[in-house]
Design a protein around this motif. Structure first.
Motif, short mmCIF file in Angstrom:
data_model
loop_
_atom_site.label_atom_id
_atom_site.label_comp_id
_atom_site.label_asym_id
_atom_site.label_seq_id
_atom_site.Cartn_x
_atom_site.Cartn_y
_atom_site.Cartn_z
N UNK A 169 -2.26 14.55 85.79
CA UNK A 169 -2.42 13.11 85.58
C UNK A 169 -1.12 12.45 85.12
N UNK A 170 -0.31 13.16 84.34
CA UNK A 170 0.95 12.58 83.88
C UNK A 170 1.91 12.33 85.04
N UNK A 171 2.08 13.35 85.86
CA UNK A 171 2.97 13.19 87.02
C UNK A 171 2.44 12.16 88.00
N UNK A 172 1.13 12.14 88.19
CA UNK A 172 0.53 11.18 89.10
C UNK A 172 0.77 9.75 88.61
N UNK A 173 0.54 9.52 87.32
CA UNK A 173 0.76 8.19 86.75
C UNK A 173 2.23 7.80 86.76
N UNK A 174 3.12 8.79 86.61
CA UNK A 174 4.56 8.50 86.57
C UNK A 174 5.15 8.25 87.95
N UNK A 175 4.44 8.68 89.01
CA UNK A 175 4.91 8.40 90.36
C UNK A 175 5.42 9.58 91.16
N UNK A 176 4.92 10.78 90.90
CA UNK A 176 5.43 11.94 91.64
C UNK A 176 5.09 11.86 93.13
N UNK A 177 3.95 11.28 93.47
CA UNK A 177 3.62 11.18 94.90
C UNK A 177 4.52 10.17 95.59
N UNK A 178 4.76 9.04 94.95
CA UNK A 178 5.66 8.04 95.51
C UNK A 178 7.07 8.60 95.68
N UNK A 179 7.52 9.39 94.70
CA UNK A 179 8.85 9.99 94.79
C UNK A 179 8.93 10.99 95.93
N UNK A 180 7.85 11.72 96.16
CA UNK A 180 7.82 12.68 97.26
C UNK A 180 7.87 11.97 98.61
N UNK A 181 7.09 10.92 98.74
CA UNK A 181 7.10 10.14 99.97
C UNK A 181 8.51 9.60 100.23
N UNK A 182 9.15 9.08 99.22
CA UNK A 182 10.51 8.55 99.38
C UNK A 182 11.49 9.65 99.80
N UNK A 183 11.34 10.84 99.21
CA UNK A 183 12.26 11.94 99.52
C UNK A 183 12.12 12.44 100.94
N UNK A 184 10.97 12.21 101.56
CA UNK A 184 10.79 12.66 102.94
C UNK A 184 11.56 11.79 103.92
N UNK A 185 12.01 10.63 103.48
CA UNK A 185 12.92 9.78 104.25
C UNK A 185 12.42 9.48 105.66
N UNK A 186 11.17 9.09 105.75
CA UNK A 186 10.64 8.64 107.03
C UNK A 186 9.58 7.57 106.77
N UNK A 187 9.12 6.93 107.81
CA UNK A 187 8.13 5.87 107.69
C UNK A 187 6.86 6.43 107.04
N UNK A 188 6.41 5.89 105.89
CA UNK A 188 5.19 6.40 105.25
C UNK A 188 3.97 6.36 106.16
N UNK A 189 3.96 5.42 107.11
CA UNK A 189 2.86 5.34 108.06
C UNK A 189 2.82 6.51 109.02
N UNK A 190 3.90 7.28 109.07
CA UNK A 190 3.97 8.47 109.93
C UNK A 190 3.70 9.75 109.16
N UNK A 191 3.28 9.63 107.92
CA UNK A 191 3.01 10.81 107.11
C UNK A 191 1.53 11.13 107.05
N UNK A 192 1.23 12.41 106.95
CA UNK A 192 -0.12 12.90 106.70
C UNK A 192 -0.11 13.57 105.34
N UNK A 193 -1.17 13.40 104.58
CA UNK A 193 -1.29 14.04 103.27
C UNK A 193 -2.62 14.78 103.18
N UNK A 194 -2.61 15.88 102.46
CA UNK A 194 -3.83 16.66 102.23
C UNK A 194 -3.95 16.94 100.74
#
Length: 242
Positions: free
Chosen positions: A124-149
């Motif tokens: 919950x701490x990492x989630x609230x701090x933005x770890x998912x957003x940081x991961x999406x940014x690090x992938x350096x591609x259009x977020x609409x082209x990403x799949x998550x599980x």
């Protein structure tokens, strides 16, 4: 892959491989029995090393292990070093991005082109701090082209939290209030990590999200820190085929 392990059910493109281990298949003794992959939980080092070698051989990949600290740091997956981070990404075939959990939420990512993958450790701490957003940014591609599980995590019927946890999410996204329900204990809430992750992924443009039907606390296949504080860790991995 061991029949006891889990292959994520998501529409990943050909060439993207993923796996979630369970407690079965290794050599760790109780209370870590049997396929513990965490080096930091008090298990015998030789047992963990054997389990990790077996995992790599069984899957035919090179796991890039992390030293997880509930941060938002994302690194490029590198099997040759253990970085202090809570997410990693890879575009190199055969190199697996991997996180260890025992109630926290593991999230796997890939792009629709099958050119890069990532994994994130979201307590919950990492989630609230933005770890998912940081991961999406690090992938350096259009977020609409990403799949998550969304992999196995503590379920909403078992995850009781305090008011500070609810406030941490609702202060950022008003709709996060839908992810909390009253606990039987005054001043406490039952939290849905899966719902919270979906809200945050949608807010940064990731709408193709699968998974989220597990509960590590109630399912004995998985390690659960809330069920047994002295316990092991299971792995969620994603990689590109060589």
């Amino acid at each position: 892959m061991s029949a006891a392990w889990i292959a994520p059910d998501w529409p990943a493109p050909v060439g993207v491989r993923a796996c979630v281990t369970t407690r079965e298949g290794g050599v760790s003794a109780a209370p870590f029995d049997a396929f513990n992959l965490g080096e930091h939980v008090g298990d015998e080092a030789a047992a963990v090393a054997w389990n990790r070698r077996y995992l790599a051989q069984a899957l035919g990949c090179r796991p890039a292990w992390l030293s997880q600290v509930h941060s938002t740091r994302v690194v490029e997956a590198s099997p040759g070093q253990v970085a202090e981070a809570d997410a990693s990404w890879s575009a190199e075939p055969g190199v697996a991005s991997v996180v260890l959990t025992a109630d926290c939420l593991p999230v796997l990512f890939c792009d629709r082109a099958g050119s890069r993958v990532a994994s994130a450790h979201a307590g919950w701490r990492g989630l609230a701090a933005g770890v998912l957003e940081a991961t999406v940014a690090a992938m350096a591609c259009d977020p609409g082209q990403l799949l998550a599980w969304l992999g196995p995590a503590i379920g909403p019927a078992a995850f009781e939290v305090g008011e500070e946890v609810r406030d941490a999410f609702v202060s950022q996204h008003a709709q996060a209030s839908d992810a909390f329900s009253p606990s039987l204990n005054a001043g406490r809430h039952m939290a849905d990590l899966y719902r919270l992750a979906r809200i945050r992924l949608a807010a940064c443009g990731v709408l193709a999200v699968s998974g989220g039907g597990f509960c590590t606390y109630s399912d004995p296949r998985f390690y659960s820190y809330r069920r047994h504080s002295s316990t092991g860790r299971f792995a969620s991995l994603v990689w590109l085929e060589r």
